[in-house]
Structure formats: C-alpha cells, structure tokens
Design an enzyme around this catalytic site. Structure first.
Site, mmCIF file in Angstrom:
data_model
loop_
_atom_site.group_PDB
_atom_site.id
_atom_site.type_symbol
_atom_site.label_atom_id
_atom_site.label_comp_id
_atom_site.label_asym_id
_atom_site.label_seq_id
_atom_site.Cartn_x
_atom_site.Cartn_y
_atom_site.Cartn_z
ATOM 1 N N LYS A 80 -3.230 2.008 15.314
ATOM 2 C CA LYS A 80 -3.200 2.571 13.985
ATOM 3 C C LYS A 80 -3.636 3.794 14.242
ATOM 4 O O LYS A 80 -4.552 3.976 15.115
ATOM 5 C CB LYS A 80 -3.793 1.926 12.770
ATOM 6 C CG LYS A 80 -5.258 1.329 13.071
ATOM 7 C CD LYS A 80 -5.835 0.849 11.924
ATOM 8 C CE LYS A 80 -7.064 0.138 12.095
ATOM 9 N NZ LYS A 80 -7.809 -0.564 11.077
ATOM 10 N N CYS A 82 -14.928 -3.643 0.909
ATOM 11 C CA CYS A 82 -13.677 -3.836 0.938
ATOM 12 C C CYS A 82 -13.175 -4.859 0.166
ATOM 13 O O CYS A 82 -14.130 -5.581 -0.480
ATOM 14 C CB CYS A 82 -13.508 -4.093 2.693
ATOM 15 S SG CYS A 82 -14.107 -5.808 3.023
ATOM 16 N N ARG A 111 -1.248 7.070 9.759
ATOM 17 C CA ARG A 111 -1.245 6.496 8.357
ATOM 18 C C ARG A 111 -1.621 7.567 7.193
ATOM 19 O O ARG A 111 -1.631 8.614 7.425
ATOM 20 C CB ARG A 111 -2.109 5.425 8.159
ATOM 21 C CG ARG A 111 -2.017 4.146 8.972
ATOM 22 C CD ARG A 111 -2.707 2.917 8.987
ATOM 23 N NE ARG A 111 -2.303 1.867 9.705
ATOM 24 C CZ ARG A 111 -2.955 0.673 9.780
ATOM 25 N NH1 ARG A 111 -4.016 0.518 8.855
ATOM 26 N NH2 ARG A 111 -2.721 -0.394 10.625
ATOM 27 N N ARG A 132 0.837 -1.146 -0.002
ATOM 28 C CA ARG A 132 0.168 0.185 -0.002
ATOM 29 C C ARG A 132 0.868 1.391 -0.068
ATOM 30 O O ARG A 132 1.566 1.442 0.882
ATOM 31 C CB ARG A 132 -1.090 0.074 1.042
ATOM 32 C CG ARG A 132 -1.886 1.066 1.332
ATOM 33 C CD ARG A 132 -2.709 1.237 2.583
ATOM 34 N NE ARG A 132 -3.438 -0.037 2.869
ATOM 35 C CZ ARG A 132 -3.998 -0.582 3.683
ATOM 36 N NH1 ARG A 132 -3.504 0.023 5.078
ATOM 37 N NH2 ARG A 132 -4.555 -1.542 3.885
ATOM 38 N N CYS A 166 -15.722 -8.565 7.199
ATOM 39 C CA CYS A 166 -15.465 -8.563 8.714
ATOM 40 C C CYS A 166 -15.786 -7.212 9.215
ATOM 41 O O CYS A 166 -16.148 -6.467 8.740
ATOM 42 C CB CYS A 166 -13.951 -9.248 8.756
ATOM 43 S SG CYS A 166 -12.823 -7.653 8.855
ATOM 44 N N CYS A 216 -13.307 -1.594 7.102
ATOM 45 C CA CYS A 216 -12.348 -0.992 6.088
ATOM 46 C C CYS A 216 -13.186 -0.036 5.312
ATOM 47 O O CYS A 216 -12.644 0.960 4.797
ATOM 48 C CB CYS A 216 -11.359 -2.119 5.393
ATOM 49 S SG CYS A 216 -10.032 -2.710 6.339
ATOM 50 N N LYS A 276 -5.383 7.623 12.134
ATOM 51 C CA LYS A 276 -5.747 7.975 10.823
ATOM 52 C C LYS A 276 -6.280 9.284 11.070
ATOM 53 O O LYS A 276 -7.058 9.704 11.816
ATOM 54 C CB LYS A 276 -6.785 7.152 10.239
ATOM 55 C CG LYS A 276 -6.297 5.682 9.976
ATOM 56 C CD LYS A 276 -7.897 4.739 9.602
ATOM 57 C CE LYS A 276 -7.409 3.281 9.297
ATOM 58 N NZ LYS A 276 -8.229 2.096 9.004
ATOM 59 N N CYS A 332 -7.596 -11.186 1.618
ATOM 60 C CA CYS A 332 -7.825 -10.660 3.118
ATOM 61 C C CYS A 332 -7.801 -11.816 3.999
ATOM 62 O O CYS A 332 -8.988 -12.435 4.225
ATOM 63 C CB CYS A 332 -8.724 -9.894 3.519
ATOM 64 S SG CYS A 332 -8.818 -9.143 5.068
#
Length: 1432
Positions: free
Chosen positions: A1067, A1291, A978, A909, A1336, A1340, A1069, A1297
């Site tokens: 993470k 996603c 990120r 990514r 899931c 995302c 964002k 994934c």
C-alpha cells in the site's frame, strides 16, 4: 479443625452429588454457599427460585439428589411452589439459612408434611445434613434443613466426613424411619441446660446462644431446643420433661410482632390429648422472642417467666424488640450489597428506560418505577398492574361523569360551548385510545375551574388528574417469564387494555446450558403471539438501537396490550458495557434471542411480522412456518435462508461426512504403507498449511495419511489411532487456536484415556521473543508443550520428540520443522523414499498477475449465495476495490460449535480525497449504513467513511449506492495509492480550498485505470437501484474508468500506465498538512506534504518520504518509521513528484516479503540519497532546499470557529470515529438531521479529520441557530471532555478486524475513564496527552507516534509505549511488554502525577518522559528496538 456451617453443609452435599441450586440476592452478591459450589445453577432469590427448580426436576433422573441452598425469605416467598407434587416425590434437600433469625419461617412449612430439621452449630450442620439426605432417600420426598448464621459453638472442633464414608446409611431401606434419627444421634428435642427440680420449662424454636442459656438457667428453668420440627413428635418431648415441671412456655424467635396465632401452640395441642397421660402442665403459654441485646437477656427472660408463672398469663406476648431487623454484620453487608446491585441493575436498564423517556418525554408513566424509597412492593410489576387497574377505574368514572354532564348540560363556565366541544373531543380520543395532547387537557381544566356553581363540575375536578391519558408501562425482570398465569402476564395479555410491558431478560447466552432458567423459561413473545391481539417485539439495544426505537414507537401507537422483550445480558451487575455487547451478539446471532416485531393490527400478513435478525430459535420457526411466514422471510433475506439451510442440513452433512470418511478409508487400503493421521490447530493458517504439507509428503511416500483439524478428531477414537502427529500454532497468551480448543478441553479433562498403543508426535509454531518478560516465557509454544505432556501422561509412545518452530530462527518455523519432520519419516520407515515436489505457494504477486487487472472471480463469487464468503484470492483482490472480507469474532466460536460458517460480512471503505462530503453524500452514507450495513458509520484515521457489517448480497447495492452520490471505493485499499488525506483547516477557507483541489488532483492522477471496478459493480441494472442512480455515475467526469483503452489492432484492453499488471509491492499513502497543524500525522505516511503558505497562497510543499506505521511484534526487521525530508516542490509539480516516488517504489520495492515491502524499507535499504536520486532521475527537476515551517500540534480543536470568509465551522467529538446512536449519545440521528437541514439548498459540508472526528463546515450565520439547536438536542455540542479523551484515538480491532489480537475501539474509552479521576486529582484534566490504542502492531491508529500508546499483544494484554512527540514528529518506544489493565493503571497514574509536579512550563508528556529518563528517545525508525528498558 473448625469449620463454618455452610462449609460443613456443602461438604456433605458435594459427597452425595446430584444437581445443586444456589440462590443468592443478586448476580453480583454471592450467598454464603456460592463459593463452595462452583458448578451450581445460580438462581436469584427474588425470581421464583423454586419454580425454576420445579422445572429442572421434571428433566432430572428420579433417583438423583437435588440440593438447594437458599435463605429463609426466599423459602417464604416460594411457599406456593412447594405444594407441588413433584417436591413431594423427589429427593430435594433444602439447606435454609435464616439470615434474619426469623424462625416463624420454619413454622410456615408445618402443613406441607415435609421433614423439617434445625441445626444450631457447625458440627450439627454436618450431622443434620447427613440426616436430611437419608430422610430424603428413605421417604423419597423433600427435606428442609434450617440453620441461622450464629457464632454459637463455632470453635467446636470436629472432622469432616471422609470421602470413603458413605453419607447414606447402609441397609437404609430396612431401617424404620423413626430409627433413622437414632442411627445418626439426632434427637427430636434436646435439653440444653442442667437445672434441679425446675418448675418451669421453655420449648424454644430459635437460635441458641450462651447469654440466652445462662439467663434461663439463672431462673432455674429447663430449656428445650427443637431439633426436629416436623414431624412434631410430642410424645418424645413429653417423655424428656421432668415431673417437677409445671409450666411450659412455647417460645418462638421472630422479629415479627406476635398475633393471636402461634403455629407452635397449634403443633403442641394438635396431639396433646393423645399423650396427656405422659405429662400434665398447669399452664401452656405461647410467646415471641424478638431482638435482645446481650446485657438484657436476664431481664427479658425474667419478664417472660413472670407472665408464664402468673395466674392468668397473657398469650402471644412479645419480648425484646420486634418489627426490626435482627441480623449479623455479614448479613447487613450482604443486604447493602444487594441494594447496591439493584441500583446497578437499574442503572444498566436505563439503556432502555432513557430511550423510552426520549420517545415520550411528557406522557410516560412507569407504573412500577424503582427509586430508593420503594425497592420491594411498589417496584413489583404486579403492584404496577394493580395501580393501572385502579387508574382505569377512576378514568372510567371520570368518563361517565363527563358524558352525563354533557348530556344534561350541567356546566356553568365562562364559555360552555367551547368547554363542551373540548370535552367531546377528549371523550372521543380517550375511547379510541388515541394519544391526547396535554394542551387539550390543560385547556379543559382551566375552563372547568371557572365553573364555581355546578356540583358535577366539582366532582369532575376531583378526578381531574385522570384527564391526562398517559402512556402506561410496566417494567418487569425476567422473573415474569417463570409462570404466565400467576405472575400477571397472562392477565395482562388477555385484558385487552392499552398497557405496555417492557420485560428485561438479563440471562447471559453463554450460561443458557448451565442454568435452569435458560432451559425451561417460557417464551412470553411466542405465547402472546399465539394468544393474539397483542403487539410483541423482541429487542436488544446492544444489537440494534434503531430496532428498539422502532419497537417502542410501534408499541406506543398500538391500541391494546404490548409486550417488549428486551435483552440485557450480564453475569453480574458490575459487568462492563463491552461484555454485555458481546453476550448480546452471541445470543442474537445464534437465534437464542431473535430480533423481531409483530403487529397484529397490520392487515397485510406478509408485513405484520418483521424479522430484524438472521437467525431464529426452533419454536419461533414453527410458529412462522404455520402461516408460511418463514418462506416469505427467507426469500427476502439470503442470510436467514443460509442459516436455516445450515441448521436443517447439519444432520445430513454429518451423514455425508461419515460416508465420505468410509469411502476415503477404502481408498487408503490401496496404499501399502502404515497409517498416519495428521491433525492441526491453526488460527493464522501457518499450522494448517504445514499439516497439509506433511499430508502431501506422507501420501507421496506411500503412507495411508489423512488430515483433519483437531476439533474434528474424536477423543473417543484417539486411542484407536496407530500413528498420529499434531501440529499447532500458539494463540493469545499460550492458548490453543480456535479449531483446537474443543479437542484440548476434551483431552485435558479426560480421566480414562489409554494411549498405550498410540504412537504420536507434536510440532508447535511459536515466537520465543513474543513474550520477552521472564514471567511470560512459558507462553512460548505452550499449546504444543501442554499437549505433548498430556499425551505422555496417558501412555502415548513418541514417534519423535516434540518439535518447536521459532519465528526468530533465520528460516522462521521451517528450521525446527525440517529437523522434526525428518525424524518422523525415519520413525515411519519411509526416510529413504522421495516425497513429492511441493507446489510453489501462491503469492500476492501471482494473484495480481492472474487477476486480469483486478477482476479475479469476484463477479462469480458474488452470485454464490450458498456461503457468505468469497474465495481467498478474491479476498485479496477486493481490497483494491475498497472492500475487506471479515467475520464477527465475538460469535465465531459459538457459530463453529453450531456447525455454522463464520458470520461473514464486508467492510467497505470510501476513497474520499480531501476528506469532505456534501450533505447529500452524507445522507447516502447514513442510508446505506442502515439498509446495507450494521447501522453505524466509521470515520477512519485516514479521513474517510467505512461501513461495517455489509453482508455479501448487500455488497453490490451498497457500492452502487455510494457511486450514485458520486462517491467510490476504488483504491481505498490494496497495493495502490490510497485515499489522499488533508488537514481539515476550519479557520482558513482559501488555503483549505487549495489543498483540497491538490489532494483530489493527486488522488485522480494516481488512480488505477482498470475498468474492472465499473464492470463488476456498476454495469447493467440492479434491483436495488433508485431512479437517477446509473445516470449519476455514468456521467461522472472523474472516478473509476468506464471504458477500456484502444490499442493497435483495434483491440480494447485494460492498461495501467503507472502501475502495470502487478501494481505496487504494498500500500501507498499520501497526506497534506498545513502548519502549524498536523492533524494528518504528516510524518507517518509514505509521502507527507507540508504546505508552504505565503500571503494565504499555497506556493508549494516540503516533501517527506518513507513514513510508515506497520510492524510485527518482536520482529526487529520490522519497525515504524517517520518520513525523511526530500526537499521542497512547487505546487504545480507536486503530483508528478508523488508519481515518481511511487514509480521508484514500484520498481525497487521488495515483492518477495510483504513484511518488508513498504516504501520505508526500500528507502532504508537503498539509503535516502540514493532513493532520492532515483526519483530525481525520473523528474525533469530536482528537489529544492526545504523551506522553514513550524508544527505545533497534531490534535483537533473542538467547538465553533469562523473562517476569513465569514463561514462557521463546528468540530464535533466522535469518540474513536464511531457514528452511532446510543441512549446517551444519539449522534447518528443528530448528524442525519443536520444533513437533512443543510441539504435543502443551504451552504454546508462535512469534513473528516485524521483523528476520527467530524466537522460541520461552511455554515452561514443565518443557519447557525438551527444547527446549534440540533447539535444540542442530539448531544453533539458537548466537547467538555478531558483533554486525554479528546486527544485519543483507536482502531476498530474486535470484533470485525481479523488481525486484531486485543480490543481497541471498544475498550479505550473504558480505560480512559479509569484514568480521568486521577488526572482530575493531579490538575491535568485540560492538559493534552496524545494517547492511542490498536489491537495489533499494524498501526492503523498510528500508535507509534503517540505520547502514550497501547498495542494489542493478546486479548487483554498490551505493549505500553512512551515518549512519542506531541506533534507527531517523534516515534515512541516500548516501555513494558504484555501488561494488563491493572499494570497499565499502576504505571500511568504515578507517571502522570510526576509529570504534573515536575514538568517545565509547556513541557509535553512525551518530552517529559524522555527528559527525566523514563524512556530513551527513538531518533530513527531503524533504532526503534534499541534501548528498550531492561525490565520491560
């Protein structure tokens, strides 16, 4: 009871056992037998079924029965195969349904010397089936049993033969063959009616019915039905005909018009002279009976007998309608379904045919094109080849005419010199097989038309259509592979003609072991390559569009025969594109369908064969090995090398394992305690970790303990175990994990397992709330419960009762485990012995501290080519470098079954602050996707690029390639800040420029300062580098840090001033939006910045903190959250405010529980005001009061717009962000062409949106026409989709994934298609509804903010959520748990209809659902789990 004919026949066939073949019209159109034989080999009627059966007989035991159920038309088409000796010497019983009532097919077998019997009723069908198997046994030959689907005596009651009764007669070998018929009460001929002193008789080969019998009886005529057609026992017939009978009419039922030949007449007279003393006739007449309606039987039979009684009867007359279809309603329905299936199959084949048309739109000729008028003969490949040969002859005739006319100068056109010049050019090109432009041909014909005098010109013009040299293609199904000699492939290969074949193979890989086709079908590609002089390619459009394109282009250029083997696997013609994709991937990955191209015209032998996949079937390996090509290919491709080594070493590994097991067993002898086997089945790792813990403790207590996955435990050895424990987690809807499925299937299907001496116990891991609905509760710990029940059933003795770990308990599954394991130690007598101290589990925090600032052993792992994977610790660390290790889950099980490691590859990514790329940067990503990735580019929900399918040896070249274009992947993932995402804002250049700079500033300010990234990926030389690459990143002013920091003592070290050695707990964002737009979902992220604009100047930002989407199913301690308003920050201080919020999270975030480590939980734990105060303590200012703003949407606006500077911007719809080439949408090629055009010094850039779409931005007016043309040409200009589709997002999920529980990106488009028809009906096509899907609950695609969301729970099952805010401002709520597609549609369609009828003006769907009480609103994240409907 009453039974149908197929039911009675199938009952007997199942009793005798053996191999069963069922032929049916199409994959999706079952025969009347299909449902009775669930394990049969299914063959398609049109595909040389008896040749496939013949090849199967070669491998079957000679004593085994083979049953075939088929149709009359199939038998007729397969007559050439039935003369094979193998059918004469094997016990093959064919039950043939004459669905067209054409009994001439029965007579077509007369010269093959097989027994042929004909039943009329369901009761007879059973008896005659028994007879057929007895005859096959007695004679050791094939037997044919015919019947027609009639209603004659279907109400006749009879009993099916019981299982205890033997089908085969006792002492059969001692019974004379003629007595076998008598033993089963089957006559050769049967008198059907009762008449007195009849003078006329009819011997009937056809289906009886009441109306026919009555009509013949009224004529006082004897009706005799043929029961055994072969052998034709004439003496038996003559012996039952009364002396009063004078005439005999041989009547055959057939809708074909009669001719001068009657097989029945031939049968009669063949031996009549021998038996004439038994009975004399005054007349013997042959006739044909066509279709007769019930009310016409009397007159028809009267006319028939009038002819027979006349002095000079006419032979072979037909009575009733002929040359018509005589069928039942069910047959007509089946035929219609067959035609529909052909059309469906043809529609699927368009994936190849449309691409062929795109390559050659003007000169393409498909010689056997299918259309609605010619299904049958003209669509047959052999017909097409004949057509080609005819055209070749005519073209050669034209060539000769032109040549002679030029030589003799016979033309009288207006410009002879030019005409002769053009004709000479044409002759040269046509003889060389070079493509001829249509303009040349048109000019020649135009000049010839000016010559009205020359007779030779007139002759040439008669053949003018053959001036056009087309690219000739034949399309064949996989039936072409059955017999290379007879089906035309050999003739075509050996012809040397410039003709191309596209052979489409539709057999699914997962049925290869079930159907004879997959086992015995000849490899056309291998055959052609061995023959030589033929271009050969093996392709699969659902695996590699680019490779198919290359193969078609190369085949067109090749001057000679070309064969393209094209894979298009489907179980039925109704299969979805997704299932075809999954089947294709399994076949390609395992080498069952290798991708390759072979061009014998290339003189360099190292280049003549190109392998485009990483696995080969054995025969192809042998072919390549012959010329040392395999060694060269393996040297180029480490993946191929690894697969070849794995395949070759599988036997060696098994031997090594056996030796290791024996050595370990000897070692265990030194221990004094009882033996214990610990087995596990685990997907996520918890069950395996628990099993390892049990094993460690068992060894510590002196037990002879071993541990293994359940699939490594042999079912045969299970009964020899002394003590064994099973530990299993729960997958999907109560399914066994991958490494336990094989074991469970074995134990479940076992019939003779005796575990009376085995002591066992089972422990299961599950979540009692994962399936909240009552009807789903049984899924909780289902694998463990099912296994425990089976072990009890087989007599196993419990060591301890089953233990169940529940994630809902305070200590999770450990609560149940601790209770269970203590009982195990007591049962084994070691409860008083202390176990060993358990090692502390390694956490992510440990990994970060020990990583030496994110280095770990990444560099060493990249060098290890023995595996496609890297270590578990490095998998966590590479995330900080923008890399996730994944494997292809579509083929995971198949590779496991072959002893191969998973198909590991990496997702890479980009960190792309501001979401924009130059044309040069886009071209680099396009190049890398083809050279290093899977040929696609993914636009993410955070406005950056991802590459998928990057295998390990391509990882470093891919990252270096990105950096050469001044792009990097550092901090695109991991526990750091990120990618910073901003609004795409195409209509305001000035504001976009300002927020883009601020986004970049924040990203660079918060970028990790480790030099590990540069050291691992960019230092030194690499063979994949191109000129100027290293200079580009070495002279870059921003991006990853290149040199370590000098500290006291003149030491150079890595130093992280913001993050420290442990970085962040999780993470982080940041996004920036500009009202009224919210295309970044500003409420969903750790920090959301809302730009405040005055007079086109960004003066500052309202700052939201604490948004986050991740959660865990049914874990109420986890939840999505929208950001809390902290207040206003001036633009020059916003990056500092972001830094301080991040630092408070760094210091106060939860580092003990990663599910509770995000900023949203830190803020809720501390309270908004407390957290805000801690941030302000670090700042030299306080947050100001938030300024007013209004957000109106969070969707993208497609099409063209112009900004205030006069630049043009086009927003293209890229469904779910996947940039790829398909036949329908070659978008990847289109965007590449646009980037190439803009890269020539023109203005223009690419912008990405948070909704996974792409803008072509800053286009000047003078470039507008060219860009529009390219957009149109490559189907990028189309934005005429439903608003639901335009507002959707998904996603990646399957197959890459590792967290996905269900499909998402690949499935959402299909689901929307099923909703769109209803939306159109309700008048909602242009009404936007934000709909999102994820595989899931990690979120995302930010599903928790959508008006309609589907979150994967298990494969095919989703939680449905409703009530999100259309602008992204409000969370939704669960409406239904764990529902499948039919339930989803049943819920959404009525809701959409209700919305269309009851909504207020401008009321969005999410708001409507709340107003009318469908769902309660979610006011805060921590209340997400409250007020869920009781019936959810």
């Amino acid at each position: 009871m009453t039974f149908s004919q197929p039911e009675a026949i199938a009952h007997i066939a199942n009793l005798v056992g053996g191999t069963v073949y069922v032929t049916q019209p199409a994959k999706s159109v079952e025969s009347s037998f299909t449902s009775y034989f669930p394990n049969a080999n299914i063959l398609i009627d049109a595909n040389d079924a008896y040749f496939a059966i013949q090849t199967g007989l070669e491998t079957n035991s000679i004593d085994e029965f083979t049953t075939v159920t088929t149709s009359g038309s199939t038998i007729f088409k397969n007559l050439p195969f039935l003369s094979s000796n193998i059918f004469s010497n094997r016990k093959v019983v064919s039950h043939v349904e004459l669905d067209s009532f054409d009994f001439s097919i029965v007579a077509s077998l007369r010269d093959l010397n097989y027994p042929v019997i004909i039943s009329q009723t369901p009761k007879e069908a059973q008896t005659y089936s028994v007879l057929a198997y007895n005859l096959a046994t007695k004679l050791n030959t094939s037997v044919f049993h015919f019947f027609a689907p009639s209603s004659f005596k279907t109400d006749e009651k009879f009993k099916l033969l019981e299982l205890t009764n033997s089908v085969i007669l006792k002492d059969l070998e001692n019974i004379e063959i003629e007595n076998v018929y008598g033993e089963l009460n089957v006559p050769f001929f049967e008198i059907i009616n009762s008449v007195n002193n009849a003078k006329d008789s009819i011997l009937y080969l056809g289906q009886l019915n009441k109306e026919l019998i009555d009509a013949i009886t009224k004529e006082n005529t004897l009706l005799i039905s043929i029961k055994v057609y072969q052998p034709f026992e004439l003496s038996s017939l003559l012996s039952i005909i009364p002396s009063s009978v004078e005439t005999l009419t041989l009547l055959e039922q057939s809708t074909s018009s009669s001719n001068s030949f009657s097989p029945l007449l031939l049968d009669f007279f063949q031996s009549y002279s021998k038996y004439q003393s038994l009975k004399n006739f005054t007349k013997v007449v042959a006739a044909n009976l066509g279709f007769v309606s019930n009310d016409k039987f009397d007159s028809t039979i009267s006319n028939l007998l009038t002819n027979s009684r006349s002095n000079n009867p006419i032979q072979h007359l037909s009575f009733g309608k002929v040359n018509t279809e005589l069928t039942t309603k069910s047959y007509k329905q089946k035929y219609d379904e067959h035609i529909k299936s052909i059309n469906n199959a043809h529609s699927k084949e368009q994936a190849y045919l449309k691409l062929l048309n795109q390559i050659n739109p003007e000169n393409l000729t498909i010689l056997n094109e299918i259309d609605s008028e010619n299904i049958g003969l003209e669509s047959n490949p052999e017909f097409g080849y004949g057509s080609f040969l005819f055209n070749q002859e005519k073209q050669q005739e034209l060539i000769n005419l032109v040549y002679n006319s030029i030589q003799e100068n016979l033309f009288q056109s207006i410009d002879n010199a030019n005409l002769i010049d053009l004709l000479t050019k044409w002759l040269v090109l046509v003889r060389e097989g070079i493509k001829i432009d249509k303009s040349l041909t048109n000019e020649i014909i135009s000049l010839l038309n000016t010559d009205e005098q020359s007779s030779s010109t007139r002759d040439i013009l008669k053949l003018s259509q053959y001036f056009y040299v087309d690219s000739n293609w034949l399309i064949g199904s996989d039936s072409w592979a059955y017999d290379l000699g007879s089906s035309g492939v050999h003739n075509l290969i050996s012809s040397g003609k410039n003709i191309n074949m596209l052979i489409i193979d539709s057999e699914p890989y997962n049925e290869k072991s079930k159907t004879i086709n997959g086992l015995r079908k000849k490899d056309i590609g291998l055959y052609a390559m061995n023959y030589g002089g033929v271009y050969v390619a093996s392709v699969a459009i659902y695996s590699s569009y680019t490779q198919v394109l290359q193969a078609f282009i190369e085949a067109e250029k090749f001057n000679g025969p070309s064969i393209i083997l094209a894979y298009l696997p489907y179980k039925t013609e109704l299969d979805s594109a997704l299932s075809i994709l999954q089947e294709t991937k399994r076949a390609v990955d395992t080498g069952y369908w290798p991708l390759y191209r072979y061009d014998p015209s290339i003189e360099d032998e190292t280049q003549s064969f190109k392998l485009d996949s990483s696995n080969l079937r054995k025969q192809l390996q042998d072919f390549l090995d012959r010329d040392n090509k395999l060694t060269l290919l393996a040297a180029k491709d480490p993946s191929l090398s690894r697969n070849l080594i794995a395949s070759a070493n599988s036997e060696i590994r098994n031997k090594q394992k056996k030796i290791a097991d024996e050595s370990f067993a000897q070692l265990l002898q030194g221990l004094s305690g009882p033996p214990l086997t610990v087995t596990f089945a685990s997907d996520g790792g918890n069950a395996e970790a628990l099993a390892k813990k049990v094993n460690r403790q068992a060894l510590g207590r002196g037990l002879k303990s071993i541990i293994l996955a359940m699939d490594d435990l042999s079912i045969e050895d299970l009964s020899t175990e002394t003590n064994i424990v099973f530990i299993t987690s729960t997958s999907g809807q109560g399914e066994f994990p991958t490494n336990g499925k094989q074991f469970w299937d074995g134990i479940k299907n076992s019939t003779d397992l005796d575990l009376a001496s085995v002591k066992y116990s089972v422990f299961g891991l599950g979540d009692s709330q994962y399936w909240p609905r009552k009807e789903d509760k049984h899924y909780y710990n289902k694998p463990a419960k099912d296994l425990d029940s089976k072990l009890k059933l087989y007599g196993g003795i419990e060591l301890a009762e089953i233990g169940l770990g529940d994630d809902q308990d305070a200590d999770g599954f450990n609560t149940g485990f601790n209770e269970w394991i203590s009982k195990i130690w007591i049962a084994l007598g070691v409860d008083n012995i202390e176990g060993i101290e358990e090692p502390k589990p390694i956490t992510n925090e440990d990994m970060k501290i020990g990583s030496n600032f994110l280095r770990g052993t990444i560099a060493e792992g990249l060098q290890d080519q023995s595996t496609g994977a890297i270590s578990a610790v490095d998998q966590q660390l590479t995330k900080f470098h923008g890399i996730y290790m994944q494997d292809d889950r579509d083929i995971r099980d198949e590779r496991k079954s072959q002893g191969l490691e998973p198909a590991y590859a990496f997702m890479v990514r980009l960190r792309l602050p501001g979401g924009k790329a130059t044309p040069a940067q886009y071209l680099k990503m396009d190049e890398l996707s083809d050279e290093r990735g899977n040929g696609t580019i993914k636009l993410t929900t955070r406005a950056t690029f991802q590459l998928h399918g990057v295998v390990k040896h391509d990882l470093k070249p891919a990252i270096r390639g990105m950096n050469s274009a001044l792009l990097d992947t550092l901090a695109a993932c991991g526990d750091v800040n990120r990618n910073v995402m901003i609004s795409a804002l195409p209509n305001n250049a000035k504001v976009h420029s300002q927020i883009s700079k601020i986004g970049t500033l924040i990203s660079e300010h918060l970028l990790p300062q480790t030099t590990a990234y540069h050291e691992i990926w960019l230092e030194g030389e690499d063979e994949g580098d191109k000129p100027g690459d290293r200079e580009a990143w070495e002279t870059r002013k921003v991006g990853p840090k290149k040199k370590k920091t000098l500290v006291s003592g003149n030491a150079l070290v890595d130093y992280e001033p913001l993050y420290g050695p442990t970085y962040l707990p999780r993470k982080f964002k940041i996004v920036i939006t500009v009202p009224p737009y919210n295309d970044v979902d500003v409420y969903a992220h750790d920090i959301g910045l809302i730009a405040i604009v005055e007079d086109n100047e960004v003066i500052g930002f309202n700052l939201l903190a604490g948004g986050g989407m991740g959660s865990t199913h049914n874990n109420k301690k986890t939840y999505p959250r929208t950001g809390s308003m902290f207040g206003y920050v001036p633009k020059d201080k916003v990056h500092i405010a972001c830094e301080k919020i991040m630092l408070v999270q760094r210091d106060f975030g939860d580092r003990t529980n990663r599910k509770h480590a995000r900023l949203k939980y830190t803020i809720d734990d501390l309270g908004v005001e407390v957290f805000k105060q801690k941030v302000e303590d670090l700042l030299d200012f306080k947050f100001e009061e938030a300024k007013e703003f209004e957000i109106k949407s969070n969707v993208d606006y497609f099409g063209w717009t112009k900004d205030e500077l006069g630049y043009n911007h086009f927003t293209a719809f890229i469904e779910n962000g996947r940039i790829e080439d398909t036949v329908e949408l070659p978008q990847k090629t289109g965007l590449k062409k646009i980037a190439q055009y803009l890269n020539g010094g023109r203005s223009g850039e690419f912008r990405l949106t948070g909704n996974q779409h792409l803008l072509i931005s800053n286009i000047e007016d003078n470039d507008l026409d060219e860009i529009k043309s390219l957009l149109s040409q490559y189907k990028l200009s189309n934005t005429d989709f439903s608003s639901l589709r335009l507002s959707s997002a998904a996603c990646v999920a399957f197959p890459t994934c590792g967290l996905a529980m269900a499909e998402s990106e690949r499935y959402l488009p299909e689901l929307i298609s099923k909703l769109e028809t209803s939306l159109e009906e309700y008048g909602l096509r242009h009404d936007s509804v934000v709909m999102r899907m994820t595989g899931c609950p990690n979120g995302c695609a930010r599903p928790w903010l959508a008006e309609v969301a589907l979150v994967g729970k298990a494969y095919g099952a989703y939680n449905l959520l409703l009530g999100g805010g259309h602008h992204g401002q409000r969370l939704n709520k669960i409406y239904r748990y764990s529902i499948k597609e039919d339930e989803i549609l049943d819920i959404l369609k009525p809701l959409f209809k209700r919305w269309s009828l009851e909504r207020y003006d401008g009321e969005h769907f999410g708001d409507f659902c709340i107003r009318v009480g469908v769902i309660k609103p979610t006011t805060e994240g921590k209340y997400f789990h409250d007020d869920i409907p009781e019936d959810a």
